[in-house]
Design an enzyme around this catalytic site. Structure first.
Site, mmCIF file in Angstrom:
data_model
loop_
_atom_site.group_PDB
_atom_site.id
_atom_site.type_symbol
_atom_site.label_atom_id
_atom_site.label_comp_id
_atom_site.label_asym_id
_atom_site.label_seq_id
_atom_site.Cartn_x
_atom_site.Cartn_y
_atom_site.Cartn_z
ATOM 1 N N GLY A 128 -62.975 50.903 -104.805
ATOM 2 C CA GLY A 128 -63.327 52.065 -103.694
ATOM 3 C C GLY A 128 -63.281 53.232 -104.528
ATOM 4 O O GLY A 128 -63.713 53.379 -105.841
ATOM 5 N N SER A 129 -62.678 54.423 -104.130
ATOM 6 C CA SER A 129 -62.725 55.737 -104.794
ATOM 7 C C SER A 129 -62.043 55.557 -106.056
ATOM 8 O O SER A 129 -62.789 55.971 -107.218
ATOM 9 C CB SER A 129 -62.069 56.640 -103.893
ATOM 10 O OG SER A 129 -61.910 57.921 -104.372
ATOM 11 N N GLN A 130 -60.778 55.037 -106.188
ATOM 12 C CA GLN A 130 -59.947 55.269 -107.428
ATOM 13 C C GLN A 130 -60.579 53.908 -108.297
ATOM 14 O O GLN A 130 -60.761 54.024 -109.193
ATOM 15 C CB GLN A 130 -58.616 55.202 -107.092
ATOM 16 C CG GLN A 130 -58.062 56.488 -106.707
ATOM 17 C CD GLN A 130 -58.160 57.275 -107.878
ATOM 18 O OE1 GLN A 130 -57.953 57.416 -108.878
ATOM 19 N NE2 GLN A 130 -58.350 58.772 -107.230
ATOM 20 N N ASP A 156 -53.618 52.386 -98.688
ATOM 21 C CA ASP A 156 -52.171 52.152 -98.616
ATOM 22 C C ASP A 156 -51.732 51.252 -97.437
ATOM 23 O O ASP A 156 -50.682 50.610 -97.707
ATOM 24 C CB ASP A 156 -51.570 53.557 -98.897
ATOM 25 C CG ASP A 156 -51.780 54.358 -100.128
ATOM 26 O OD1 ASP A 156 -51.507 53.727 -101.095
ATOM 27 O OD2 ASP A 156 -52.276 55.503 -99.933
ATOM 28 N N HIS A 166 -50.565 55.361 -106.084
ATOM 29 C CA HIS A 166 -49.573 56.141 -105.032
ATOM 30 C C HIS A 166 -48.483 55.142 -104.743
ATOM 31 O O HIS A 166 -48.420 53.945 -104.512
ATOM 32 C CB HIS A 166 -50.373 56.418 -103.683
ATOM 33 C CG HIS A 166 -49.583 57.042 -102.760
ATOM 34 N ND1 HIS A 166 -48.644 58.022 -103.154
ATOM 35 C CD2 HIS A 166 -49.849 57.156 -101.403
ATOM 36 C CE1 HIS A 166 -48.266 58.374 -102.160
ATOM 37 N NE2 HIS A 166 -48.903 57.912 -101.120
ATOM 38 N N GLU A 218 -49.246 66.871 -98.282
ATOM 39 C CA GLU A 218 -50.440 66.730 -97.335
ATOM 40 C C GLU A 218 -50.062 66.899 -96.121
ATOM 41 O O GLU A 218 -50.820 67.347 -95.026
ATOM 42 C CB GLU A 218 -50.988 65.336 -97.652
ATOM 43 C CG GLU A 218 -50.048 64.118 -97.175
ATOM 44 C CD GLU A 218 -50.517 62.863 -97.997
ATOM 45 O OE1 GLU A 218 -51.496 62.768 -98.977
ATOM 46 O OE2 GLU A 218 -50.229 61.729 -97.571
HETATM 47 P P1 NDP Z 1 -60.693 53.335 -101.009
HETATM 48 O O1 NDP Z 1 -60.508 53.090 -99.343
HETATM 49 O O2 NDP Z 1 -61.782 54.154 -101.447
HETATM 50 O O3 NDP Z 1 -61.013 51.594 -101.468
HETATM 51 C C1 NDP Z 1 -60.488 50.615 -100.763
HETATM 52 C C2 NDP Z 1 -60.895 49.416 -101.372
HETATM 53 O O4 NDP Z 1 -60.284 48.485 -100.899
HETATM 54 C C3 NDP Z 1 -62.567 49.123 -101.559
HETATM 55 O O5 NDP Z 1 -62.708 48.391 -102.505
HETATM 56 C C4 NDP Z 1 -61.985 48.192 -100.165
HETATM 57 O O6 NDP Z 1 -63.146 47.219 -100.054
HETATM 58 C C5 NDP Z 1 -60.981 47.657 -100.271
HETATM 59 N N1 NDP Z 1 -60.260 47.014 -99.252
HETATM 60 C C6 NDP Z 1 -60.147 47.733 -97.986
HETATM 61 N N2 NDP Z 1 -59.520 47.332 -97.056
HETATM 62 C C7 NDP Z 1 -59.418 45.805 -97.481
HETATM 63 C C8 NDP Z 1 -58.950 44.462 -97.145
HETATM 64 N N3 NDP Z 1 -58.375 44.578 -95.845
HETATM 65 N N4 NDP Z 1 -58.836 43.421 -98.015
HETATM 66 C C9 NDP Z 1 -59.471 43.571 -98.971
HETATM 67 N N5 NDP Z 1 -60.013 44.781 -99.638
HETATM 68 C C10 NDP Z 1 -60.032 45.616 -98.750
HETATM 69 O O7 NDP Z 1 -59.229 53.658 -101.435
HETATM 70 P P2 NDP Z 1 -58.907 54.838 -102.344
HETATM 71 O O8 NDP Z 1 -59.405 54.548 -103.758
HETATM 72 O O9 NDP Z 1 -58.847 56.059 -102.119
HETATM 73 O O10 NDP Z 1 -57.199 54.452 -102.585
HETATM 74 C C11 NDP Z 1 -56.626 53.593 -103.254
HETATM 75 C C12 NDP Z 1 -55.278 53.846 -104.014
HETATM 76 O O11 NDP Z 1 -55.486 54.973 -104.754
HETATM 77 C C13 NDP Z 1 -54.205 54.241 -102.555
HETATM 78 O O12 NDP Z 1 -52.959 53.672 -102.998
HETATM 79 C C14 NDP Z 1 -54.197 55.777 -102.744
HETATM 80 O O13 NDP Z 1 -53.295 56.326 -102.435
HETATM 81 C C15 NDP Z 1 -54.529 56.165 -104.176
HETATM 82 N N6 NDP Z 1 -55.051 57.283 -104.360
HETATM 83 C C16 NDP Z 1 -56.394 57.778 -104.021
HETATM 84 C C17 NDP Z 1 -57.081 58.814 -104.199
HETATM 85 C C18 NDP Z 1 -58.187 59.240 -103.684
HETATM 86 O O14 NDP Z 1 -58.328 60.527 -103.800
HETATM 87 N N7 NDP Z 1 -58.884 58.610 -102.996
HETATM 88 C C19 NDP Z 1 -56.302 59.743 -105.189
HETATM 89 C C20 NDP Z 1 -55.179 59.488 -105.867
HETATM 90 C C21 NDP Z 1 -54.546 58.237 -105.391
HETATM 91 P P3 NDP Z 1 -64.261 47.123 -99.025
HETATM 92 O O15 NDP Z 1 -65.430 47.865 -99.558
HETATM 93 O O16 NDP Z 1 -64.534 45.455 -98.984
HETATM 94 O O17 NDP Z 1 -63.761 47.658 -97.652
HETATM 95 MG MG MG Z 2 -52.199 62.772 -101.963
#
Ligand code: NDP
Ligand code: MG
Length: 334
Positions: A27-29, A84, A109, A196
């Protein structure tokens, strides 16, 4: 006490040469950290469930994603970059039993580790390397030769080797170019939630909404209220970002500055401070964490309703219409 900050020279990328880094979630990170690490010469394997846009994205970036379990097995460092609220269940079902002694369990996180939803088995250190920015910025800054400032934290009893690997990882994603601040799981998690809730998301949204409602209720046009209370906030925040509160006050008119001193403390009062302290205590004692975990176990009914109701607030309806007219804004529809 001033924070310890690490830069490029404090980190040795060659420590990761013979290691495999598993990135769970693209995903994002995940997409940003994985690509930066690969460009820094690290061995990266992606764990990503098939059938989603993120899976296809990983493939289009030249990765061959495997299951979360498989990636965990291959990884020496396993970074959980899943939302999370799903980490606890996925950790218990697909990650924990695939970790081996000497592996390092990572996150960006500390919520789940700090509040006990993810507890690494004996012989596995927990390590946090958290960029202080969203994934697209982590990627874009790295590509420009820069990096987003990051945080590093270690679980109790983690080895010096884990810390060195953490700094190497931070270097691999570009973090040491911006500076890596040493913190703890509790400090990262609690300050992040507090910030937040009180300022960034909760505090500012309510302040804007209430001010908008007050103007509209008094008979002013909603368009005017939108510009004054929401649109112009960006100008002020940019000034904060560039030069702090004093620079904002230097840049605005003297009338605005005088109004700031006279009225600010009447809006954010000692009652607000008392409430802030209560919110912090609830975060520290795990009350917020428990509520959020239970909310998700209950299908997030309250969360989804609040999202739906607030989306139809008059402020949002007026805003959607006005942003379409401001062609220089890359207007987003949600
Ligand atoms: P995203 O929501 O962007 O990405 C989530 C990923 O997890 C995707 O690849 C998604 O795949 C997968 N996923 C979601 N649900 C499931 C599931 N039930 N089973 C298997 N895979 C799943 O997350 P972020 O990158 O935003 O966050 C990730 C971590 O980074 C968190 O701990 C967050 O707190 C931390 N963080 C995030 C920041 C941000 O700005 N975004 C900043 C700093 C830290 P699919 O496409 O298949 O759903
Ligand atoms: Mg934060």
């Amino acid at each position: 006490m001033a924070a310890q900050i690490y830069y490029d020279n404090d980190a040795d990328l060659s420590l990761l040469k013979d290691k495999t880094i598993a990135i769970l979630g693209y995903g994002s990170q995940g997409h940003a950290q994985a690509q930066n690490l690969r460009d820094s010469g690290c061995n990266v394997v992606i764990g990503q469930r098939p059938g989603s846009a993120n899976y296809d994205l990983a493939v289009s970036h030249g990765f061959e994603p495997v299951s979360l379990a498989e990636a965990t097995q291959q990884g020496d460092l396993v970074n959980v970059l899943l939302p999370d609220e799903v980490q606890g269940d996925i950790y218990r079902d697909q990650i924990r039993d695939n970790l081996s002694e000497g592996n390092i369990l990572m996150c960006s996180h500390g919520f789940n580790i700090h509040f006990g939803q993810v507890s690494p088995p004996a012989g596995v250190d927990a390590l946090l390397v958290a960029p202080k920015g969203p994934g697209h910025l982590v990627r874009a800054e790295y590509e420009k030769g820069g990096g987003v400032p990051s945080l590093i934290a270690l679980s109790d009893g983690a080895s010096e080797e884990t810390k060195a690997l953490g700094l190497a990882y931070a270097k691999g994603i570009g973090g040491t170019r911006g500076g890596v601040i040493e913190t703890s799981f509790s400090e990262e998690t609690e300050t992040d939630l507090f910030g937040e809730q009180v300022v960034l998301c909760g505090g500012v949204s309510e302040l804007v909404k209430m001010a908008f409602e007050t103007l509209v209720e008094a008979g002013y046009q909603p368009e005017m209220a939108y510009f004054e209370c929401l649109h112009e906030l960006k100008l002020i925040v940019d000034l904060f970002y560039e030069g702090g509160i004093s620079y904002m006050r230097y840049s605005v008119s003297n009338t605005a500055e005088y109004g700031d001193y006279m009225t600010g403390p009447r809006i954010i009062t000692e009652e607000t401070r008392t409430e802030m302290r209560k919110v912090l205590k609830e975060i520290q004692e795990g009350v917020f964490a428990k509520n959020w975990i239970l909310e998700n176990k209950g299908g997030a009914a309250n969360f989804k309703s609040r999202r739906r109701i607030d989306k139809d607030h008059e402020l949002e309806i007026v805003g959607r219409r006005l942003r379409k007219l401001m062609t220089w804004i890359d207007a987003k529809e949600y």
